[in-house]
Scaffold this active site. Sequence first.
Site, PDB file in Angstrom:
ATOM      1  N   HIS B 269       0.766  -0.852   0.192  1.00 22.09           N
ATOM      2  CA  HIS B 269      -0.543  -0.065  -0.242  1.00 22.09           C
ATOM      3  C   HIS B 269       0.785   0.731   0.118  1.00 22.09           C
ATOM      4  CE1 HIS B 269       0.455   0.438   4.687  1.00 22.09           C
ATOM      5  NE2 HIS B 269       0.097  -0.098   4.836  1.00 22.09           N
ATOM      6  N   ASP B 281       5.963   0.769   6.216  1.00 21.79           N
ATOM      7  CA  ASP B 281       4.020   0.611   6.704  1.00 21.79           C
ATOM      8  C   ASP B 281       3.940   1.591   5.801  1.00 21.79           C
ATOM      9  OD1 ASP B 281       2.233  -0.103   6.701  1.00 21.79           O
ATOM     10  OD2 ASP B 281       1.899   0.414   8.592  1.00 21.79           O
ATOM     11  N   GLU B 315      -4.834   2.225   2.316  1.00 23.66           N
ATOM     12  CA  GLU B 315      -5.233   0.775   3.570  1.00 23.66           C
ATOM     13  C   GLU B 315      -5.487   1.078   4.870  1.00 23.66           C
ATOM     14  OE1 GLU B 315      -3.701  -2.148   5.910  1.00 23.66           O
ATOM     15  OE2 GLU B 315      -3.117  -0.355   6.183  1.00 23.66           O
ATOM     16  N   GLU B 316      -4.380   1.993   5.610  1.00 27.48           N
ATOM     17  CA  GLU B 316      -4.860   2.818   6.324  1.00 27.48           C
ATOM     18  C   GLU B 316      -5.401   2.823   7.235  1.00 27.48           C
ATOM     19  OE1 GLU B 316      -1.986   2.027   8.471  1.00 27.48           O
ATOM     20  OE2 GLU B 316      -0.735   1.771   7.678  1.00 27.48           O
ATOM     21  N   ASP B 343       3.465  -6.476   3.101  1.00 23.89           N
ATOM     22  CA  ASP B 343       2.983  -5.472   4.436  1.00 23.89           C
ATOM     23  C   ASP B 343       3.506  -5.943   5.147  1.00 23.89           C
ATOM     24  OD1 ASP B 343       2.056  -2.813   4.969  1.00 23.89           O
ATOM     25  OD2 ASP B 343      -0.121  -3.831   5.526  1.00 23.89           O
ATOM     26  N   HIS B 414       3.264   2.914  12.189  1.00 24.46           N
ATOM     27  CA  HIS B 414       2.444   3.996  13.067  1.00 24.46           C
ATOM     28  C   HIS B 414       3.072   5.116  13.802  1.00 24.46           C
ATOM     29  CE1 HIS B 414      -1.125   1.471  12.138  1.00 24.46           C
ATOM     30  NE2 HIS B 414      -0.639   0.905  11.007  1.00 24.46           N
TER      31      HIS B 414
HETATM   32 ZN   LIG Z   1      -0.293   0.161   8.725  1.00 26.79          ZN
HETATM   33 ZN   LIG Z   2       0.834  -1.686   6.260  1.00 27.87          ZN
END
Ligand SMILES: [Zn+2]
Ligand SMILES: [Zn+2]
Lengths: 461, 461
Positions: B269, B281, B315-316, B343, B414
């Site tokens: 993503h 990520d 995606e998040e 991912d 994150h």
């Molecule tokens: Zn994520």
């Molecule tokens: Zn991810």
Amino acid sequence: MAFAAAASDKTTTASVFTEKEMQTAAWIRDAARSDNLSYKILESLTTEVGPRMAGSPGDARAVAWAEAKFRELGFDKVWKEPVSFPSWKRGHEKAEIVAPFPQPLLITALGNSVATPAEGLTADLVEFASLKELSLAPADKVRGKIVFINHKMQSSNDYGLVVPGRSAGASEAARKGAVAIVIRSVGTDSHRFPHTGVMRYEDGVAQIPAAAMSNSDADMVARMIKRGKPVSLKLDIGAAATGSYTSYNVIGEITGSELPNEYVLIGGHLDSWDLGTGAIDDGAGCAISMAAAEFIKRNGIKPKRSIRVVLFANEEQGLFGGKAYLAAHQAQIPQIQAAAEADLGQGPVTKMSSFVRTEALPLVKQMHTVLAPLGIEPGDNNAFPGPDMGDLRVAGAASFGLSLKADDYFDLHHTPDDTFDKIEPARINQAAATYAVFAWMAAQAPLHFGSGPELAKTMKK
Amino acid sequence: MAFAAAASDKTTTASVFTEKEMQTAAWIRDAARSDNLSYKILESLTTEVGPRMAGSPGDARAVAWAEAKFRELGFDKVWKEPVSFPSWKRGHEKAEIVAPFPQPLLITALGNSVATPAEGLTADLVEFASLKELSLAPADKVRGKIVFINHKMQSSNDYGLVVPGRSAGASEAARKGAVAIVIRSVGTDSHRFPHTGVMRYEDGVAQIPAAAMSNSDADMVARMIKRGKPVSLKLDIGAAATGSYTSYNVIGEITGSELPNEYVLIGGHLDSWDLGTGAIDDGAGCAISMAAAEFIKRNGIKPKRSIRVVLFANEEQGLFGGKAYLAAHQAQIPQIQAAAEADLGQGPVTKMSSFVRTEALPLVKQMHTVLAPLGIEPGDNNAFPGPDMGDLRVAGAASFGLSLKADDYFDLHHTPDDTFDKIEPARINQAAATYAVFAWMAAQAPLHFGSGPELAKTMKK
Ligand SMILES: [Zn+2]
Ligand SMILES: [Zn+2]
Ligand SMILES: [Zn+2]
Ligand SMILES: [Zn+2]
């Protein structure tokens, strides 16, 4: 001088520790090592006070905490001595690359930095590998730019090499017409934490804003610059000088039974930077030295000399507490049997060096035999006792260097990440045990260690 | 369905890879493993785009970057497909314990959180060990309070266990009258980084502000609460929903020589959270899959089927890109020879599982023999292809699970600390080599892997 040396010199005929004293020292070592007191004291300081930057509200809370904690721990005497200094306040702080690739950066103002204009300040970056490279650069390369000193600290041994860029970079850059300076953080981590720390403006040079970016951000900015296009940075910093402030060195003493006016001096600095809770810098040093002295007291082991624990005010912004202590106690240097500060993290102690008169060296050797089982190596006889006690040594105080393992210290120090969860009981317990053994043996020693003008003359740089 | 299966079924008579194909696969593995392309692509994305939260200015820059990068890498076809979603913006965010021990906390708003009132919001904390414990609590314990879910993630395996507190905690707390919620970050690190991540409000339940604090801060708050006095927190969060936004799935294709309308689907993503630069990520997943396909192309190795790399939008905040891809390509599920997203970080890949029809399992076994020397274990035949491809599998797409080692993923993801300096070439190169071997062998396979409604029926939960 006359007083102290005379008192101790009576004992020079038997200048070794007795077998009983050696046994007591070993008992202290083993019992203190499995005692969590230093860990608990540090938990209390970081939880109940937290950040305690000199001159901030946390400073006063830390002083009150320290007095109460010394009393709670049963120290014989507890008092405080005033320490005055100019104070500084952090404001908002933001930075972003505005071109060619807009991205926010994580930065923090260096201690003493001035603010940017209210609307921020935007200019192209000019990169230098070190302060030295900046000092060699022509002014027209720097004029109107934001200087970026990209000097990476490879290991904890590099602190002395890299830190001048932080302390003196702004004035060097301003002299060549720079409008601000941002440095790669002086730290060994690879996390997104900028490291603060004090900087100084030279008299007569324009004062420009000074900040540090995290190592991760410095890597990123360097990658952008490598692409060859101008890289433009916007800085927005709201720091300010806020007048003067009076804090305190907070002192707790276990009074000696035979030579109460001679004392072993241990301690750390009570202030921290504002970003973290100062667990490793230098709550650990405060906790190690408070626990070391309390441990002896609690177990009814009476030392001949006093053990004095000093929690120094405002080390971070210019060793103000250490200087105030020296000024207040200048005449009593010979009363200091030995001085050793803890300000390099949570331990363990890896080496013991000394700075004592030659006659005392056999005693130092005996002290080392007690500490060797903790993994502590012997050092030379030119010990540095720590930042706040460095001037006492210059003035002739016998000193010990109980070197703390600094593997994680420069990852964490001066960042938001300097917090209690990083502390390992086994590490800090070993350090507290070492300081307890040192404090008791030095206090008990059958010989004065030589503090005075004669000892000062033997000091090597 | 009819189309794809028919095309492939012609080849079922020789349903093994030839010796030559096995040699080529091994050559791809060894050559790709020492190729830094994935590392360089990720360097480019994190440096030239950086944070790219869905709906932010970075989102559009990332889309432009992806199209340009696919073209620069020589993909045969490059296009984008629209993905619309509600957008959300982070504002200022501050938190401090105001009593009994005033201290600032490091927190971040969870994605979708509403703001606090402009003057902030102050209330006592009430601690729960998990969402489940909160759900069992009587409302009068919670009413008027700020809920603190202190559920610690012990290892990367705990994500599924702990993340419901993040996504559903606010509504559960609000139902019982809480005024806000703060959770211990869903992350495995011990640093002072709060982890953001998406949360959802249930319809008909009051919307209260929702934030995460770092693991270090959660430890500290828990220590305060243990002391037994009320602990009062002030939250000041300026987040807001900002309407709707249209981003894009960006797609690059290497066109197959014999069955161009069948394709192997790989990808990651493209969006990240805003705090870091989304290296792990999921810049890593984008880079791994782009590099894998380009590597085959660059070396003139022509696969029978196409290889399609999809960089999914958003995606998040709710798998919007994956859902849009399925909606746009629902009718062509049988054209997907095999699907596998990346991912879970930078690699290495540690296991290969499959989800294919029984007749294709001998081919999977051959594929595994090529990958085994990379340290990759065989898995079962119920593979999950990754978050954005999960619904494709439900719809019957043959899938592979190329499991990435997630030892550092939940330390970084994150947070501001998800940056390129954490990437190790040897790790990401191994992952790119694995995806290259997988993509080529699946594209070359002498048998259709079975995508279609029949395969969907074999899926186990
Ligand atoms: Zn994520
Ligand atoms: Zn991810
Ligand atoms: Zn210090
Ligand atoms: Zn310091």
